[in-house]
Design an enzyme around this catalytic site. Structure first.
Site, PDB file in Angstrom:
ATOM      1  N   ASP A  38      75.665  79.488  51.314  1.00 17.54           N
ATOM      2  CA  ASP A  38      75.963  80.738  50.460  1.00 17.54           C
ATOM      3  C   ASP A  38      74.546  81.502  50.715  1.00 17.54           C
ATOM      4  OD1 ASP A  38      76.618  82.137  48.147  1.00 17.54           O
ATOM      5  OD2 ASP A  38      78.259  80.806  48.133  1.00 17.54           O
ATOM      6  N   HIS A  68      74.708  84.979  44.145  1.00 12.76           N
ATOM      7  CA  HIS A  68      75.925  84.294  44.413  1.00 12.76           C
ATOM      8  C   HIS A  68      75.843  82.711  44.404  1.00 12.76           C
ATOM      9  CE1 HIS A  68      79.597  83.353  46.695  1.00 12.76           C
ATOM     10  NE2 HIS A  68      80.294  84.280  45.827  1.00 12.76           N
ATOM     11  N   ASN A 107      89.942  87.446  48.328  1.00 11.02           N
ATOM     12  CA  ASN A 107      90.085  88.337  47.182  1.00 11.02           C
ATOM     13  C   ASN A 107      91.104  89.540  47.588  1.00 11.02           C
ATOM     14  OD1 ASN A 107      88.534  86.409  45.830  1.00 11.02           O
ATOM     15  ND2 ASN A 107      86.532  87.919  45.891  1.00 11.02           N
ATOM     16  N   SER A 167      85.833  82.638  45.053  1.00  7.35           N
ATOM     17  CA  SER A 167      84.444  82.263  45.428  1.00  7.35           C
ATOM     18  C   SER A 167      84.088  81.148  44.254  1.00  7.35           C
ATOM     19  CB  SER A 167      83.350  83.182  45.805  1.00  7.35           C
ATOM     20  OG  SER A 167      83.289  83.737  46.927  1.00  7.35           O
TER      21      SER A 167
END
Length: 565
Positions: free
Chosen positions: A137, A172, A278, A382
């Site tokens: 990530d 994130h 998404n 996520s």
């Protein structure tokens, strides 16, 4: 020596002849690279070989002006920079099987844990202790919720695969890490009214940074991180990889380099958990890569509706739906909470600066004096993905010998199948209403239930690869196609209705529900739908710089951050 030179001259001649394109050669080149042909300059590509590159392959690559930037270990391949004018010559190398660009990749709890029945596992002593989870990530910032009882950080390793410092500049990865393994230390005590605890608060985390300050990366960086996770598997007991990121699908998963890398990790004994994407508001067939790979566990997002109980939870309208583009793989595999999730804040990060309203003030969870905020709110698949990664870690703490296939199969079979037929939500910004149908391509095998998963003793003695689906026009129906080595349908234990639930299938068989939702003439198979030029994967969508992958789509107020819909 003369003989060698003659052989080399013949081979070099074939490379030059390859500059005249034919169909057989072009089949080795991904569609999104053909647009470069005829242009000037250089480009970076991922070259897949049919076998480990030989000395002759290297010599020919040198002649083409190619520079190897990275040797891949998850499959025979290299990241190569070379002149665009020599792309066709590259295809003339016999061992080269497929060439793709180095594509861009994007990054896609007080209520969350009870919503997936995690406390039941905690009460039995299962918190993921001793299990390593690799978080690929934007990095993991230091946070008190990620320390062990001795005060030492449970983030046991850091490595950077992209430009910039070893910090979570985007914000994130820290949030994802908190959902997996935060222990709520910064919100625990007599003055606190809420405690934000992750799903597996005993895990160790391996920080492999691939997303930059803007949440962007490349295929090569992600592949390098996956390969590093495989290499570090034994040292840090890495049992799970979390990939809360993705990009569009450009070819079959058989040739997609991201998919090949995650399969290598799976085959090495690591459970790979991937966000679905998404893009659900664009309809069906919106799963992103590498979530389209049949081996991995692909996760869609639910809304917990602000309550601890599961019974009122609904699908998030943005959660991407299957079947996967090109291969028609049945995805997602499972859904988990992913909307308005409160987890760890990375101070001074890009997301915190862009969405200051989503920084959780201490007054929200404390009766004490105002202090420095430690938590942040985000939405998206996520956020749902680390819930499932943590669940896998809990299963593997209980039984370290479980194979990735058994972990995936247990999570899917034990998932709750209780859903409404449909639900609707209205976007407060646009006023547009979205109606969601709870079919197999929206909720997969169901809603994550950790308590049920740890109670399962079922074993998958074969592949748990997700099935694909085929449409039979003559009977106006669709059916799951299960691989010969897959466990699904092979016995009563893994029968299709037991795993996916009778509400998403027709009469408990492999026939897929429902004709008016997915399979209608104007839906997935219609000419104006996903496959059409103006749809999700059309020329004005993925390929457009301001469309699907623009910042306002993936991380905008109506998609990735703080979306209550």
């Amino acid at each position: 020596m003369k003989k060698l030179l003659r052989i080399f001259a013949v081979v070099w001649g074939s490379l030059m002849a390859a500059q005249v394109a034919d169909a057989q050669l072009l089949s080795k080149l991904s569609g999104d690279l053909t647009g470069l042909l005829g242009q000037t300059g250089s480009t970076t590509v991922i070259v897949q070989y049919s076998q480990t590159p030989s000395l002759l392959d290297s010599l020919l690559l040198d002649l083409l002006g190619g520079t190897v930037l990275q040797n891949l270990t998850s499959f025979p391949g290299q990241v190569v920079q070379l002149p665009i004018a020599n792309l066709l010559g590259l295809l003339g190398i016999a061992d080269v099987s497929y060439v793709t660009p180095n594509r861009p990749v994007l990054g896609l709890l007080d209520i969350t844990a009870p919503a997936v029945n995690a406390p039941a596992a905690w009460n039995l002593g299962y918190t993921g202790t001793g299990v390593g989870v690799a978080v690929i990530d934007s990095g993991i910032a230091p946070h008190p919720d990620l320390n062990g009882k001795n005060g030492a950080s449970r983030v046991v390793y850091h490595q950077n695969f992209i430009d910039g410092p070893q910090q979570d500049l985007y914000g994130h990865g820290t949030h994802v890490a908190g959902i997996i393994g935060g222990d709520g230390a910064a919100s625990t005590g007599p003055q606190y009214t809420r405690t934000f605890t992750g799903i597996a608060p005993g895990v160790n985390l391996v920080d492999l940074r691939v997303l930059d300050v803007n949440g962007e990366s490349t295929d090569s960086a992600v592949i390098a991180a996956i390969e590093e996770a495989i290499a570090l598997k034994n040292k840090y007991n890495i049992k799970v990889i979390n990939l809360s990121l993705g990009r569009p699908i450009f070819e079959s998963y058989h040739f997609d380099p991201l998919c090949r890398a995650v399969e290598a990790a799976w085959n090495a004994g690591i459970v790979v958990v991937v966000a679905a994407g998404n893009l659900g508001r664009n309809g069906y067939a919106t799963i992103t890569s590498p979530g389209n790979d049949p081996e991995v566990v692909t996760v869609g997002a639910m809304k917990n509706m602000g309550t601890i109980t599961r019974s009122d939870d609904l699908i998030a309208s943005y959660s991407s739906r299957g079947p996967s583009y090109i291969d028609l793989v049945v995805k997602p595999d499972i859904v988990a909470p992913g909307n308005l999730e409160v987890s760890l804040l990375s101070p001074n990060s890009t997301l915190a600066a862009e969405f200051p309203a989503d920084i959780i003030p201490t007054s929200y969870y404390s009766n004490g004096p105002a202090g420095t905020p430690e938590y942040f709110r985000l939405s998206g698949t996520s956020m749902a993905t680390p819930c499932v990664s943590a669940a896998a870690a809990i299963l593997l703490q209980k039984n370290p010998s479980l194979s990735p296939n058994t972990v995936k199969a247990r999570l899917m079979k034990s998932a709750s199948k209780q859903f409404p037929l449909t639900s609707s939500t209205t976007d407060p910004t646009t006023g547009q209403t979205y109606t969601d149908t709870y079919d197999i391509f929206t909720v997969g095998a169901g809603y994550l239930d950790i308590n049920a998963a740890i109670a399962s003793t079922d074993v998958a003695n074969g592949s748990a690869a997700s099935p694909s689906v085929t449409w039979i026009p003559a009977s106006d129906s669709a059916y799951m196609v299960i691989g010969s080595s897959a466990v699904w349908g092979s016995s009563a234990v893994w029968g299709s209705s037991a795993v996916w639930g009778s509400s998403t299938l027709v009469n408990g068989t492999s026939a897929v529900w429902g004709s008016s939702a997915v399979w209608g003439s104007s839906a997935v198979w219609g000419s104006s739908a996903v496959w059409g030029s103006s749809a999700v994967w059309g020329s004005s969508a993925v390929w457009g710089s301001s469309a699907v992958w623009g910042s306002s789509a993936v991380w905008g107020s109506s998609m990735g951050v703080g979306d209550p819909n």
